[in-house]
Motif scaffolding. Structure first.
Motif, short mmCIF file in Angstrom:
data_model
loop_
_atom_site.label_atom_id
_atom_site.label_comp_id
_atom_site.label_asym_id
_atom_site.label_seq_id
_atom_site.Cartn_x
_atom_site.Cartn_y
_atom_site.Cartn_z
N GLN A 523 -11.27 6.89 22.64
CA GLN A 523 -12.70 5.95 23.58
C GLN A 523 -13.03 4.78 22.71
N PRO A 530 -14.66 10.15 29.56
CA PRO A 530 -15.98 11.57 28.62
C PRO A 530 -15.78 12.46 29.25
N SER A 553 -18.68 12.09 25.16
CA SER A 553 -17.65 11.52 25.38
C SER A 553 -16.74 11.81 24.27
#
Length: 595
Positions: A523, A530, A553
């Motif tokens: 991330q 996501p 996410s």
């Protein structure tokens, strides 16, 4: 409405049923394992094709050609299933990026053999119908071929010609077999100004003299050979090359031997990166090479440990210190500090290190426990509790896999010498690794020298007799690792009618794998998409609730769930499709009826 926020965490321990599935997948019986010998490129290709051709779960193709004209093979392992293999969670396995780690290609080959045998079991067929495994067993066939040459030597590099000594010539001063034993080892030369001395506890080995302890240096060490180009340096510019496991983007070792002229400069390294970028379903990476994060996982600060190297080899390589400060480029009047300065700025030398966000250099704290858990599983399956030669990680593919590509990425030597000792050389010597006894030889410029040391490849490869058992255990681990990949599915749906053409549609998705849909670093680096959940109605027909295309996410594994809800306008009996896409966890869809 904004996209769905993070779901509630429910713990990260791998589900017992998942690990039981991986353990239940059995490979070939002991007598069916690979023959206990190292294979050159042609024989290795023949063996690989034989294994692939005997299975309906495997196919093979070339992804690159080495500088010396050898194919770099990739095996794809998958069985028919609901999803195309390119849409399933996948593992990428790569061996022998460094040419002298030939064992890596054999462990990868044996993993392919193990997996194809497992495909005949119910558990194996289930695993291979839901996942894909890509295997590049011998990424650096040029370097590996040095094990099978008439004169063997530890060649980690491929066949790309590099001007290693900065003199405008290429490959003109490689090692020479002075004692005629068919191997390139080391030379130790009596030198009162040398930094090294014979180890009093083991005269085969050398140690750095400790002046504080009253010790004086007596020797200098070199690679075995002559000064073929007459420049005062010994064996500084051999055949090749680029060590592919020093050629990738993360912590790239600028201007160092074996790193290449720039990042991803080689056909094989470029093919691996291109493949990873084009196949975003790759959810984890495993390499066999000179660094380890499986026996010794990252520590609490995310740092790698357990670094160990052969002192004998490092002492010999010190004889080449400063090689880039001489040569044709240093004769330039505007280059008073040597040729290296003409090659560009070192990373960070021409920018403010305190400005902006610096590249991540350690494993994210939220990701460490995944590496620790996999390490425990690896040690349990393989029985390995130590490592041999363990090189600092610089420009390695497994680093690219985590820091740039954003997935769990692992590296292992796949074996370890069984001897005990404080140093890598002591452990190798105690394990019985092949050693060439020091023998006096007349050298054309150095006079009397002694030639000896560990035999080529003895430091980085186990005895061939160990290959079947080592390979079988690596095959088991590969299957277990595949079983840990994220697996995101729609597990519940519900429709509630409110009258007046209004309906609430609820959907629950679950990650039944062990790994999350994205690591925390995936991330941070924005390298992993996501999880996307979509409802098949027009946006204008959504009255309230989640967006038409909603995201999460990170969906934790081990059965964690996320719920999505939409109030929509529709008609009785209308069919509505719900789809989920997890870049590393697969695709799923279902259809609900409004009523």
């Amino acid at each position: 409405m904004p996209n769905r926020s993070e779901p509630r965490r429910r713990g990260r321990s791998a589900p017992a049923a998942l690990l039981a599935l991986a353990a239940a997948v059995v490979g070939p019986a002991p007598g069916q394992a690979q023959v206990a010998e190292y294979l050159d490129h042609d024989a290795f290709t023949g063996e690989l094709r034989a294994v692939v051709n005997a299975s309906d779960a495997a196919s093979v193709r070339s992804i690159a050609t080495s500088p010396e004209g050898r194919d770099v093979w990739m095996v794809e392992l998958a069985l028919p299933g609901d999803l195309d293999p390119s849409d399933r969670p996948a593992l990428l396995v790569v061996g022998t990026l460094s040419g002298d780690h030939v064992v890596g290609s054999h462990l990868a080959l044996e993993a392919v053999r193990h997996i194809t045998a497992a495909a005949s079991t119910d558990e194996g067929r289930t695993l291979l119908s839901e996942h894909t495994i890509y295997v590049v067993p011998r990424a650096n066939p040029d370097g590996a071929e040095a094990m099978f040459a008439s004169t063997r030597w530890n060649r980690s590099v491929n066949g790309t010609s590099i001007d290693d000594d900065n003199d405008g010539r290429f490959d003109e001063d490689g090692p020479d077999d002075l004692n005629g034993d068919g191997m390139i080892t080391l030379m130790r030369v009596v030198d009162p100004e040398g930094d090294f001395m014979v180890d009093p506890d083991n005269p085969r080995l050398m140690k750095r003299a400790d002046a504080a302890a009253g010790e004086s240096g007596t020797h200098t060490l070199y690679l075995e050979g002559r000064d073929d180009d007459g420049d005062g340096w010994y064996n500084e510019d051999g055949i090749g090359g680029v060590d592919l496991d020093r050629n990738f983007q993360h912590a790239y070792p600028y201007y160092q031997r074996g790193a290449g002229k720039n990042m991803v400069s080689e056909a094989a390294s470029r093919a691996l990166v291109d493949f990873a970028v084009a196949n975003r379903n790759v959810a984890a990476v495993l390499t066999y090479g000179h660094s380890d994060n499986l026996v010794t996982p990252p520590n609490a600060r995310g740092e790698l440990g357990g670094i160990a190297a052969s002192d004998l080899y490092l002492f010999a390589m010190e004889s080449l210190d400063g090689i880039l400060d001489t040569g044709v480029w240093s004769s330039r009047p505007d280059n008073v500090q040597g040729g290296l300065q003409l090659r560009g700025a070192q990373l960070g030398a021409d920018n403010n290190p305190n400005s902006g966000r610096r590249p991540a250099m350690v494993v994210d704290g939220d990701d460490i426990e995944y590496f620790s858990s996999v390490s425990s599983r690896y040690r349990e399956i393989t029985g390995l509790e130590s490592v041999g030669v363990n090189r600092p990680a610089e420009g390695m593919f497994f680093q690219y896999g985590y820091f740039q590509y954003g997935v769990p990425s692992f590296s292992t030597q796949g074996w370890a010498p069984e001897g005990e000792g404080d140093s890598a050389d002591e452990r190798l010597a105690a394990s019985g690794a092949e050693f060439v006894e020091w023998t006096s030889v007349s050298h054309p410029t150095l006079g009397e020298v002694e030639v000896g040391g560990f035999a080529p490849h003895a430091m980085t490869n186990p005895p061939a007799a160990d290959l079947p058992a080592l390979g079988e255990r690596q095959g088991e681990f590969v299957m277990a690792l595949v079983g840990m990949l994220p697996q995101v599915r729609i597990v519940e749906t519900e429709v509630t009618a409110h009258g007046g053409g209004l309906y609430t549609v609820d959907a629950v998705i679950e990650n039944s794998g062990y790994f999350p849909s994205s690591l925390r670093h995936g991330q941070v680096a924005r390298s992993v998409d996501p999880v996307l959940v979509q409802i098949g109605v027009d946006s204008d027909d959504i009255v309230t609730g989640d967006s038409k295309s909603a995201t999460v996410s990170q969906l934790e594994g081990s059965g964690n769930r996320a719920r999505f809800s939409w109030m929509v306008r529709g008609s009785d009996g209308q069919s509505v499709e719900i789809r989920v896409r997890a870049q590393k966890g697969g695709l799923d869809s279902t259809t609900v009826t409004l009523r």
